[in-house]
Write a protein that holds these residues in place. Structure first.
Motif, PDB file in Angstrom:
ATOM      1  N   ALA A 318       0.845  -1.187   0.000  1.00 43.21           N
ATOM      2  CA  ALA A 318       0.000   0.000   0.000  1.00 43.21           C
ATOM      3  C   ALA A 318       0.885   1.243   0.000  1.00 43.21           C
ATOM      4  O   ALA A 318       1.661   1.460   0.940  1.00 43.21           O
ATOM      5  CB  ALA A 318      -0.907  -0.013   1.217  1.00 43.21           C
ATOM      6  N   ARG A 319       0.791   2.035  -1.064  1.00 45.35           N
ATOM      7  CA  ARG A 319       1.651   3.214  -1.200  1.00 45.35           C
ATOM      8  C   ARG A 319       0.956   4.501  -0.747  1.00 45.35           C
ATOM      9  O   ARG A 319       1.547   5.582  -0.809  1.00 45.35           O
ATOM     10  CB  ARG A 319       2.124   3.338  -2.645  1.00 45.35           C
ATOM     11  N   MET A 320      -0.282   4.377  -0.347  1.00 41.65           N
ATOM     12  CA  MET A 320      -1.063   5.501   0.173  1.00 41.65           C
ATOM     13  C   MET A 320      -2.258   4.900   0.900  1.00 41.65           C
ATOM     14  O   MET A 320      -2.426   3.671   0.925  1.00 41.65           O
ATOM     15  CB  MET A 320      -1.499   6.433  -0.971  1.00 41.65           C
ATOM     16  N   SER A 321      -3.099   5.703   1.472  1.00 45.37           N
ATOM     17  CA  SER A 321      -4.288   5.165   2.137  1.00 45.37           C
ATOM     18  C   SER A 321      -5.265   4.611   1.098  1.00 45.37           C
ATOM     19  O   SER A 321      -5.275   5.047  -0.061  1.00 45.37           O
ATOM     20  CB  SER A 321      -4.970   6.259   2.956  1.00 45.37           C
ATOM     21  N   GLN A 322      -6.079   3.659   1.531  1.00 49.00           N
ATOM     22  CA  GLN A 322      -7.081   3.095   0.625  1.00 49.00           C
ATOM     23  C   GLN A 322      -8.070   4.174   0.160  1.00 49.00           C
ATOM     24  O   GLN A 322      -8.486   4.191  -0.998  1.00 49.00           O
ATOM     25  CB  GLN A 322      -7.841   1.941   1.305  1.00 49.00           C
ATOM     26  N   PHE A 323      -8.414   5.074   1.073  1.00 49.81           N
ATOM     27  CA  PHE A 323      -9.339   6.156   0.696  1.00 49.81           C
ATOM     28  C   PHE A 323      -8.749   7.010  -0.417  1.00 49.81           C
ATOM     29  O   PHE A 323      -9.430   7.340  -1.386  1.00 49.81           O
ATOM     30  CB  PHE A 323      -9.654   7.028   1.914  1.00 49.81           C
ATOM     31  N   LYS A 324      -7.472   7.345  -0.264  1.00 51.62           N
ATOM     32  CA  LYS A 324      -6.814   8.180  -1.272  1.00 51.62           C
ATOM     33  C   LYS A 324      -6.688   7.442  -2.598  1.00 51.62           C
ATOM     34  O   LYS A 324      -6.886   8.027  -3.675  1.00 51.62           O
ATOM     35  CB  LYS A 324      -5.434   8.585  -0.756  1.00 51.62           C
ATOM     36  N   ALA A 325      -6.380   6.126  -2.536  1.00 51.49           N
ATOM     37  CA  ALA A 325      -6.235   5.342  -3.763  1.00 51.49           C
ATOM     38  C   ALA A 325      -7.561   5.203  -4.495  1.00 51.49           C
ATOM     39  O   ALA A 325      -7.615   5.263  -5.732  1.00 51.49           O
ATOM     40  CB  ALA A 325      -5.666   3.962  -3.432  1.00 51.49           C
ATOM     41  N   TRP A 326      -8.629   5.002  -3.727  1.00 52.34           N
ATOM     42  CA  TRP A 326      -9.954   4.818  -4.333  1.00 52.34           C
ATOM     43  C   TRP A 326     -10.645   6.146  -4.658  1.00 52.34           C
ATOM     44  O   TRP A 326     -11.681   6.155  -5.327  1.00 52.34           O
ATOM     45  CB  TRP A 326     -10.860   4.010  -3.399  1.00 52.34           C
ATOM     46  N   SER A 327     -10.086   7.252  -4.185  1.00 54.34           N
ATOM     47  CA  SER A 327     -10.765   8.541  -4.364  1.00 54.34           C
ATOM     48  C   SER A 327     -11.069   8.882  -5.824  1.00 54.34           C
ATOM     49  O   SER A 327     -12.134   9.470  -6.106  1.00 54.34           O
ATOM     50  CB  SER A 327      -9.948   9.666  -3.711  1.00 54.34           C
ATOM     51  N   PRO A 328     -10.201   8.536  -6.813  1.00 53.47           N
ATOM     52  CA  PRO A 328     -10.601   8.807  -8.206  1.00 53.47           C
ATOM     53  C   PRO A 328     -11.874   8.061  -8.612  1.00 53.47           C
ATOM     54  O   PRO A 328     -12.736   8.636  -9.293  1.00 53.47           O
ATOM     55  CB  PRO A 328      -9.394   8.324  -9.017  1.00 53.47           C
ATOM     56  N   TYR A 329     -12.018   6.794  -8.186  1.00 52.71           N
ATOM     57  CA  TYR A 329     -13.236   6.045  -8.508  1.00 52.71           C
ATOM     58  C   TYR A 329     -14.442   6.620  -7.763  1.00 52.71           C
ATOM     59  O   TYR A 329     -15.557   6.665  -8.293  1.00 52.71           O
ATOM     60  CB  TYR A 329     -13.057   4.564  -8.173  1.00 52.71           C
ATOM     61  N   MET A 330     -14.220   7.046  -6.519  1.00 52.79           N
ATOM     62  CA  MET A 330     -15.313   7.680  -5.778  1.00 52.79           C
ATOM     63  C   MET A 330     -15.769   8.954  -6.478  1.00 52.79           C
ATOM     64  O   MET A 330     -16.972   9.224  -6.594  1.00 52.79           O
ATOM     65  CB  MET A 330     -14.856   8.005  -4.352  1.00 52.79           C
ATOM     66  N   LEU A 331     -14.791   9.735  -6.934  1.00 59.79           N
ATOM     67  CA  LEU A 331     -15.127  10.961  -7.671  1.00 59.79           C
ATOM     68  C   LEU A 331     -15.878  10.648  -8.955  1.00 59.79           C
ATOM     69  O   LEU A 331     -16.845  11.332  -9.310  1.00 59.79           O
ATOM     70  CB  LEU A 331     -13.846  11.740  -8.003  1.00 59.79           C
ATOM     71  N   ILE A 332     -15.432   9.603  -9.661  1.00 58.44           N
ATOM     72  CA  ILE A 332     -16.116   9.203 -10.895  1.00 58.44           C
ATOM     73  C   ILE A 332     -17.568   8.859 -10.599  1.00 58.44           C
ATOM     74  O   ILE A 332     -18.491   9.329 -11.281  1.00 58.44           O
ATOM     75  CB  ILE A 332     -15.388   8.012 -11.548  1.00 58.44           C
ATOM     76  N   GLY A 333     -17.803   8.026  -9.582  1.00 65.99           N
ATOM     77  CA  GLY A 333     -19.177   7.648  -9.236  1.00 65.99           C
ATOM     78  C   GLY A 333     -20.007   8.842  -8.835  1.00 65.99           C
ATOM     79  O   GLY A 333     -21.158   8.995  -9.274  1.00 65.99           O
ATOM     80  N   LEU A 334     -19.443   9.721  -8.005  1.00 67.36           N
ATOM     81  CA  LEU A 334     -20.186  10.899  -7.546  1.00 67.36           C
ATOM     82  C   LEU A 334     -20.522  11.818  -8.711  1.00 67.36           C
ATOM     83  O   LEU A 334     -21.671  12.281  -8.844  1.00 67.36           O
ATOM     84  CB  LEU A 334     -19.335  11.650  -6.509  1.00 67.36           C
ATOM     85  N   ILE A 335     -19.540  12.088  -9.575  1.00 70.64           N
ATOM     86  CA  ILE A 335     -19.780  12.992 -10.712  1.00 70.64           C
ATOM     87  C   ILE A 335     -20.793  12.387 -11.681  1.00 70.64           C
ATOM     88  O   ILE A 335     -21.658  13.100 -12.218  1.00 70.64           O
ATOM     89  CB  ILE A 335     -18.455  13.315 -11.428  1.00 70.64           C
TER      90      ILE A 335
END
Length: 570
Positions: A318-335
């Motif tokens: 893990a090179r960053m937090s899971q939240f930070k890693a998944w944040s692009p997909y979360m943004l995609i879903g939200l947008i």
């Protein structure tokens, strides 16, 4: 000229594409130009369409293909960006913490995550996002593509916030308004919108058996053809987890279709199902005792892989937090949600920003447009890829690597899609109601095939109605366009055979969904994002079998509903 003969001639371009891609294993970049040429010759010599009109239709198809390519580019760019930022390895690490079992990962990503994305965006977006994610988790690229194409069926009837129902049945409006309305128990078909709601309700009943059968079948199918033991039983061993996932998705899916409307069944079903199943998988609920993986890459058949490398190794860092890693997909879903719901106001604003092409080559009926901001490839894919540079604090070298890689991968899918979608445009435009352009008043090529099939089927039509929707999905790659092409025809068949209109039209909407898994330009797009350009025929060989299974099961359900359970309300 008879409908039967027209149907045979219309089948020739499709047959050429299938023989070259499936039989001779030609890449789509070589097969589709020949299929397009065959369609052009048939349009000019048999349908007697003007050469200029056929060229205009081809240009219209190329314009449409540009929109698809923007989606493909955006999906590849997201993958390359997450790869180079270190987020993908973090996601891989997190998925192994949920479950290292690749059957479980296939259900979570390929079925439930993809269902949510389909419900929000449509446009073939799920395979473009989910397949690279499975690839990054260590799936053989071909297995990842087959899984995502095959699973992107149950949600498709309600994709892009209900568009296939809300807009796809537009041409039925006058027929419904002119029909004699008879009130059934709790049902009134006095207007177009209420009929669409009832079609949506019955569509879920037709999809429901496959919502349970397909996950089990596909896991067995994948382990049979890609697993280290080549055994159906390896996939079937995860049947309890499949049933768990199917219930988690199907309950909200059916509930929202029957009590809310056609806009949210797939979106909410996918979102709720994803949350429940991830929670359950972390706690070992219904998870198989023995972990399944696809084994070492050195044991894979070379035809399973392509130009995108698969990370080898049993553990990821893990090179960053899971939240930070998944944040692009979360943004995609939200947008996607924010830009697809009418009431929020963004949808109409984005959809109105278009690059329009009117009167192509002087033909008023031929036009094209690219909704440059509404395409998911632009917003959110490319937008989120740019935002990820700052969220993940990428270096200029990492950004340069991601963008150059994404651009390089576009050549082959561009060639294949330009000709594939140009062929689709000729098919759709061949039945134009204009004596100057269509002097014999022949039906369009797809409609000729449908009418010939109807003449053979007769009273057994309910068994085949879904396959007509599948034909539309196969040709156009869009459930919405399939419904626009064939819903009037399906209504006419129901009237002629005294079958329930709502059931036969629902079968059309369901067929347009499962036709997605064999659509050539969807396959081209999926191959592009996992680095398998040139192997489209091999993918089609695999997805053909779940397509047939889906159509047969739907046909049985439609037959039972038509003749046993549901009265004709007209």
């Amino acid at each position: 000229m008879s409908i039967g003969f027209l149907a045979v001639l219309a089948m020739i371009p499709i047959a050429i594409a299938l023989v070259l891609m499936v039989g001779l294993r030609w890449p789509a970049t070589q097969a589709m130009p020949i299929a397009w040429a065959a369609a052009s010759v048939a349009a000019i010599l048999v349908w007697q369409l003007p050469v200029g009109y056929v060229l205009a239709l081809s240009i219209q198809g190329i314009i449409t293909a540009v929109g698809i390519l923007i989606i493909v580019f955006g999906a590849i760019l997201i993958l390359m960006t997450l790869r180079d930022s270190g987020a993908m390895e973090t996601i891989q690490s997190g998925m192994q913490d949920i479950s290292p079992d690749m059957r479980v990962q296939a259900i979570i990503i390929g079925f439930l995550f993809a269902a949510f994305i389909e419900g929000a965006a449509g446009f073939g977006t799920p395979a473009a996002l989910a397949a690279p994610l499975l690839l990054a988790l260590g799936f053989p690229p071909m297995a990842a593509a087959v899984i995502c194409l095959s699973f992107n069926t149950v949600p498709v009837t309600f994709g892009a916030v209900g568009t296939p129902i809300v807009l796809g049945l537009t041409f039925l409006r006058d027929l419904i308004n002119d029909a004699v309305t008879v009130d059934g128990p709790g049902v009134n078909f006095s207007d177009y919108l209420s009929f669409g709601e009832v079609v949506a309700q019955w569509s879920t009943i037709m999809h429901l058996p496959m919502a349970f059968i397909l996950p089990i079948f596909m896991l067995g199918f994948i382990t049979r053809f890609f697993g280290p033991n080549r055994a159906w039983s390896d996939g079937f061993a995860a049947w309890k987890f499949c049933i768990f996932a199917s219930f988690a998705f199907s309950v909200p899916y059916v509930f929202f279709a029957w009590f809310v409307g056609p806009e949210f069944p797939s979106l909410i079903g996918g979102l709720i199902g994803l949350g429940i199943v991830v929670w359950g998988a972390k706690r070992g609920i219904a998870v198989p005792d023995r972990v399944f993986t696809f084994g070492s890459q050195k044991d894979w058949d070379p035809e399973w892989t392509g130009t995108v490398s698969v990370t080898e190794g049993s553990r990821f860092e893990a090179r960053m937090s899971q939240f930070k890693a998944w944040s692009p997909y979360m943004l995609i879903g939200l947008i996607l949600v924010l830009t697809r719901i009418d009431q929020l106001g963004l949808k109409s604003w984005l959809a109105d920003v278009q690059i329009n092409f009117r009167n192509i080559l002087g033909y008023e009926s031929v036009e094209g447009s690219i909704a440059i901001l509404y395409l998911p490839g632009t917003i959110p894919f490319i937008l989120v890829a740019v935002l990820t540079i700052f969220i993940h604090r990428m270096s200029p070298a990492q950004v340069r690597s991601a963008w150059i890689d994404a651009i390089r991968r576009m050549k082959n899918p561009a060639i294949a899609l330009f000709f594939a979608v140009a062929l689709v445009s000729i098919f759709r435009g061949s039945g134009i109601a204009d004596k100057a352009l269509n002097p014999n008043n022949y039906p369009s090529m797809p409609l000729a095939m449908a009418e010939a099939m109807a003449a053979i089927a007769g009273q057994t039509w309910p068994m085949f109605a879904g396959f007509i929707g599948g034909l539309g999905g196969f040709i156009t790659g869009s459930n919405t366009v399939s419904n626009l092409l064939f819903s009037e025809f399906q209504w006419g068949m129901a009237s002629e055979l005294d079958l329930p209109h709502q059931i036969i039209v629902a079968a059309q909407a369901v067929g347009g969904g499962f036709g997605n898994m064999v659509c050539i330009h969807n396959i081209v797009a999926a191959c592009a994002v996992v680095g398998l350009s040139g192997k489209e025929g091999l993918i089609l060989r695999k997805t053909f079998w779940p397509f047939v299974l889906y159509g047969v099961v739907v046909g049985i359900v439609v037959t039972l509903l038509s003749f046993v359970f549901v009265p004709n309300l007209y």
